[in-house]
Structure formats: C-alpha cells, structure tokens
Design a protein around this motif. Structure first.
Motif, PDB file in Angstrom:
ATOM      1  N   SER A  56      44.366 -41.980  -2.661  1.00  0.00           N
ATOM      2  CA  SER A  56      45.259 -42.576  -1.657  1.00  0.00           C
ATOM      3  C   SER A  56      44.434 -43.234  -0.568  1.00  0.00           C
ATOM      4  O   SER A  56      43.220 -43.000  -0.466  1.00  0.00           O
ATOM      5  N   CYS A  57      45.102 -43.995   0.260  1.00  0.00           N
ATOM      6  CA  CYS A  57      44.428 -44.591   1.418  1.00  0.00           C
ATOM      7  C   CYS A  57      44.150 -43.500   2.454  1.00  0.00           C
ATOM      8  O   CYS A  57      43.158 -43.576   3.175  1.00  0.00           O
ATOM      9  N   THR A  58      45.024 -42.507   2.516  1.00  0.00           N
ATOM     10  CA  THR A  58      44.784 -41.395   3.449  1.00  0.00           C
ATOM     11  C   THR A  58      43.451 -40.738   3.099  1.00  0.00           C
ATOM     12  O   THR A  58      42.634 -40.461   3.988  1.00  0.00           O
ATOM     13  N   THR A  86      51.060 -47.280  14.068  1.00  0.00           N
ATOM     14  CA  THR A  86      50.590 -47.217  12.689  1.00  0.00           C
ATOM     15  C   THR A  86      51.283 -46.084  11.970  1.00  0.00           C
ATOM     16  O   THR A  86      51.974 -45.263  12.581  1.00  0.00           O
ATOM     17  N   PHE A  87      51.053 -46.010  10.658  1.00  0.00           N
ATOM     18  CA  PHE A  87      51.493 -44.839   9.895  1.00  0.00           C
ATOM     19  C   PHE A  87      50.573 -43.684  10.298  1.00  0.00           C
ATOM     20  O   PHE A  87      49.378 -43.904  10.555  1.00  0.00           O
ATOM     21  N   SER A  89      48.900 -41.483   8.915  1.00  0.00           N
ATOM     22  CA  SER A  89      47.645 -41.254   8.170  1.00  0.00           C
ATOM     23  C   SER A  89      46.429 -41.672   8.984  1.00  0.00           C
ATOM     24  O   SER A  89      45.417 -40.975   9.013  1.00  0.00           O
ATOM     25  N   VAL A 131      43.852 -51.341  12.591  1.00  0.00           N
ATOM     26  CA  VAL A 131      44.848 -51.440  11.509  1.00  0.00           C
ATOM     27  C   VAL A 131      45.400 -52.867  11.470  1.00  0.00           C
ATOM     28  O   VAL A 131      45.860 -53.387  12.499  1.00  0.00           O
ATOM     29  N   ASP A 157      41.550 -49.855   8.692  1.00  0.00           N
ATOM     30  CA  ASP A 157      42.632 -49.342   7.851  1.00  0.00           C
ATOM     31  C   ASP A 157      43.312 -50.580   7.267  1.00  0.00           C
ATOM     32  O   ASP A 157      44.131 -51.229   7.933  1.00  0.00           O
ATOM     33  N   ALA A 159      45.350 -50.729   4.721  1.00  0.00           N
ATOM     34  CA  ALA A 159      46.442 -50.313   3.825  1.00  0.00           C
ATOM     35  C   ALA A 159      47.362 -51.483   3.473  1.00  0.00           C
ATOM     36  O   ALA A 159      47.884 -51.561   2.358  1.00  0.00           O
ATOM     37  N   SER A 181      45.246 -49.205   0.470  1.00  0.00           N
ATOM     38  CA  SER A 181      46.284 -48.397  -0.179  1.00  0.00           C
ATOM     39  C   SER A 181      46.854 -49.147  -1.378  1.00  0.00           C
ATOM     40  O   SER A 181      47.208 -50.323  -1.273  1.00  0.00           O
ATOM     41  N   GLN A 183      49.460 -47.587  -2.947  1.00  0.00           N
ATOM     42  CA  GLN A 183      50.663 -46.764  -3.069  1.00  0.00           C
ATOM     43  C   GLN A 183      51.813 -47.653  -3.577  1.00  0.00           C
ATOM     44  O   GLN A 183      51.708 -48.885  -3.547  1.00  0.00           O
ATOM     45  N   LYS A 186      52.993 -51.026  -1.904  1.00  0.00           N
ATOM     46  CA  LYS A 186      52.012 -51.936  -1.309  1.00  0.00           C
ATOM     47  C   LYS A 186      51.849 -53.204  -2.178  1.00  0.00           C
ATOM     48  O   LYS A 186      52.428 -53.303  -3.255  1.00  0.00           O
ATOM     49  N   ASP A 192      50.248 -43.858  -6.619  1.00  0.00           N
ATOM     50  CA  ASP A 192      49.483 -43.461  -5.445  1.00  0.00           C
ATOM     51  C   ASP A 192      48.018 -43.651  -5.775  1.00  0.00           C
ATOM     52  O   ASP A 192      47.527 -43.061  -6.748  1.00  0.00           O
ATOM     53  N   ALA A 193      47.330 -44.441  -4.986  1.00  0.00           N
ATOM     54  CA  ALA A 193      45.886 -44.620  -5.169  1.00  0.00           C
ATOM     55  C   ALA A 193      45.353 -45.367  -3.963  1.00  0.00           C
ATOM     56  O   ALA A 193      46.120 -45.896  -3.149  1.00  0.00           O
TER      57      ALA A 193
END
Ligand SMILES: Cc1ncc(COP(=O)(O)O)c(C=O)c1O
Length: 391
Positions: A56-58, A86-87, A89, A131, A157, A159, A181, A183, A186, A192-193
């Motif tokens: 994941s990006c996290t 932002t999110f 994460s 971000v 970030d 994402a 991300s 996910q 996206k 999820d990756a």
C-alpha cells in the motif's frame, strides 16, 4: 435515472486475467518474478532510479520515514512538517515512528504553502512531507528548493500522482523518497498496492529487507538460487514489517501501467469539460492549476458554500460526489494543532470532489453541472466567488 458515482475503477479484464493466469500457472502468487517485472516496468515508465513494490501507499510512506530516520540523523520526537489537508495515512506514519507532525497551512492549490512551511521550521525539523492533492503539484518546486536550502529531507506523498509530469520528469524525480498508491480507486488501480522510490541506492536495497520482516534473503531469491549452498538459510538482522507486494497485484499493476497515459489523457479531457461546464456557475469556485505541469487529474475538486447540503441536493439528483479531505487537526491525535491552519479549515468545510472516472462522458458532466446549478440556486449559495485566500 442512471446514478453517477465519484469513482468507478475500470479494469482491462481479459488482459488482467491473462497476467494473473501466468502467476497461477507458475504457482507463484507472492513476491517474485512478477513483482520484479512491475518494479522494472515502473522504473522505465517514471524514470526514477529505484522502485520497491509494496502492499500500500501507507506502507510505502512508513518505509520512507523509517529508512530516512534509520539513516541516523533523526531521533524520536524530531519534527516533520506536513499538511492537515490529506488522507490520514500521510500523518499516521509520522506517529508510527514517534516523530512529531507539525502542520503547515495549505495554499489555493490545496497543497502545502512554502511560506507557511518556512514559519514552522525549528531546529528539530528534519523533513517535509508534501502531498500532491488530486494530482496537482501546487508550489512543489518551491518546497523542493526550500528543503534543499534548509537541509531538510523531502518526502512526496504521490498517492494521487501516478502520471503527473513536471516538464519531462515524473513528479517526485527530485525528492528523497516518493510513495505511490495503486489502491482500487486510484489512477493505476489494483486492489491494494503501492510503491516506494528512494533517490539513494543503499536505501532502496535496505528497504527490501524492511518490507520482509527484516529477513536478509527473500523466499524468491532462495528458490531461484538452486545451486547455491545453504539456500534455505537466512539471517534476520532487525525487526521489519510485512509490507512487500505480491504477484497478483503486480499483474494488475502491469496491465494498468500499459494504459495509464491514455487513461490520464482522458481524465484531463473530462477536467476540461468540467472547466467549461462550470464556467458560468458563480456559486462554484474551481481549484487553480499552476503552469508547467501535466496533472494525473485523480480528482476534480471545487469549493462551494454549504457543502454538506449541496451534496444532499446532488444525491437527490442521482449524483454521488465525495469529499477530500477533512482538516486532520479535527481528529483526536492531531487536535493539538487545531486552529493553526485556517485555510485548511476553510477548505475542509467547502471542498467537494466531483465524479472523476473513465466511464464519464460529456453528457454526464453536463448533468452534474446542471444539478449543481439547481442545487446552489435552491440553497442561494452565491458567496463562493473567492477561492482560498493567501494571507
Ligand atoms: C493522499 C493519500 N495518501 C496516502 C494514501 C494511502 O494509500 P493506500 O490506500 O494505498 O495506503 C491515500 C489513499 O487514499 C491518499 O489519498
């Protein structure tokens, strides 16, 4: 009436199934040949020096902070300047490492404002986490120059930024670490990756151990080294995480990568239709895009007064937009900074993400604009001609 949703991922099903079939027939669905193939394809596409595929990006963001901290120049409670818009994460990973998120305010692009970053720098500041909201680069180039001048690490970030190009370089080419991300919703959707790309080769090599529990030899390498002695033996020099990616996600990502440029071209076309359709709507304020870059257009965002009521009005008309993001300082773990970023607070009350996906056509955009016009007229919200003001 056909509902119009915020996101609707599109997969090339037959192409994806063929890639996944290969993994199944080889009997290898974990990290291995396919994940390496995707890392190499990503490097060819982005021009980055290194890339490590994770789950994941996290995880990618966490590994970015972890490795830069392990480098020895940072200690617990050192400060990372970050955005509240932002999110979560982006900011949770700072807490994972017992570092302190110091929030700087955003600008009219919804990205970190370099002037606000300057004001938040202290002797304990070690890095800035930028971000690119919705694919926008905002004042990224100024932030990069500021980080270089002040000796701070720059983490991007990205994402939302798969396929955001600044001139001929992919966004983040000049950062110390970039996280992407992949996910499900996206621009390059898997399930999820994510990907972490370090500028430094040594960190790229080390991150492979950190994403595999601290083990110094991965299972794939042990299985392909048929002739090597002691191939079953490995060492674990430190505690790491189970963050690596797998072959099934890499198979989906490989297919997505083949098409991401044409998909992003379509996203920019849809954004152009929105620009035209919203031109005459005085209650809607568009987010500006700086010159000299090509956005991935992950999101199409606007500012509108009485946003929550506008969303309900759109819902009644079969349109289901989204909201990215609430000012993170409203959450308990970041409340210590509440009130310190007035533009992020303003934006989080007024931001609206309009539907953005590859299934949209001009007719949909026209319907959305009409629904926005009717809803804002009903609510008599016409006080939105101003964007986010810089002080
Ligand atoms: C700005 C931002 N950062 C990080 C993430 C985390 O990505 P992932 O779901 O791949 O962990 C997201 C996901 O929505 C995001 O929008």
């Amino acid at each position: 009436m056909e509902p119009i949703h915020l996101f609707r991922p599109q997969y090339r099903t037959e192409e994806a199934l063929a890639e996944i079939r290969e993994c199944l027939e080889q009997g290898w669905t974990g990290a291995g040949a396919k994940t390496i193939e995707f890392e190499q394809a990503w490097i060819r596409y982005s021009g980055f020096a290194h890339a490590h595929f994770v789950n994941s990006c996290t995880a990618a963001l966490h590994l970015a902070l972890k490795l830069l901290k392990e480098d020895g120049r940072w200690a617990e409670h050192d400060e990372i300047i970050t955005t509240p818009f932002t999110f979560v994460s982006t900011n949770h990973v700072i807490l994972y490492e017992r570092l302190k998120p110091v929030f700087a305010d955003i600008d009219e692009y919804l990205c970190l404002d370099p002037a606000s970053i300057e004001r938040r720098i202290t002797p304990r500041t070690r890095a800035v986490c930028f971000v690119g909201i919705g694919g926008n680069i905002g004042r990224y180039r100024q932030v990069r120059d500021l980080c270089r001048a002040r000796g701070l690490a720059l983490i991007l970030d990205g994402a939302h930024m798969t396929g955001t190009w600044i001139g001929s370089e992919h966004a983040g080419a000049d950062a110390d670490a970039v996280a992407f991300s992949f996910q499900a919703v996206k621009n390059l959707p898997t399930a999820d990756a994510g990907m972490v790309c370090f500028a430094r080769k040594d960190l790229d090599q080390e991150v492979r151990r950190w994403s595999w529990l601290g083990i110094d030899k991965d299972t794939y390498m042990r299985s392909v080294q048929q002739a090597a002695t002691y191939r079953w033996r490995y060492d674990v020099p430190h505690v790491g995480f189970k963050y690596h990616g797998n072959a099934v996600m890499a198979a989906l990502a490989l297919v997505g990568l083949r098409h991401v440029e044409e998909d992003n071209h379509r996203r920019r076309e849809i954004a152009g239709w929105y620009d035209e359709a919203l031109e005459a709507l005085s209650a809607i304020c568009k987010i500006p895009q700086p010159d000299g870059f090509r956005s991935s257009r992950h999101l199409y965002q606007v500012l509108v007064d009485r946003r929550d009521e506008v969303i309900l009005g759109l819902n009644r008309r079969g349109i289901f937009p989204g909201m990215h993001y609430a000012d993170n300082t409203c959450y308990p773990m970041y409340r210590y900074a509440h009130g310190s970023c007035p533009r992020a607070e303003q934006a989080s009350a007024r931001i609206l993400s309009l539907p953005m996906h590859l299934g949209l056509n001009r007719g949909h955009i026209h319907r959305i604009a009409e629904a926005l016009d009717e809803t804002t007229a009903e609510l008599q919200t016409d006080g939105c001609s101003a964007g986010l003001q810089r002080p």
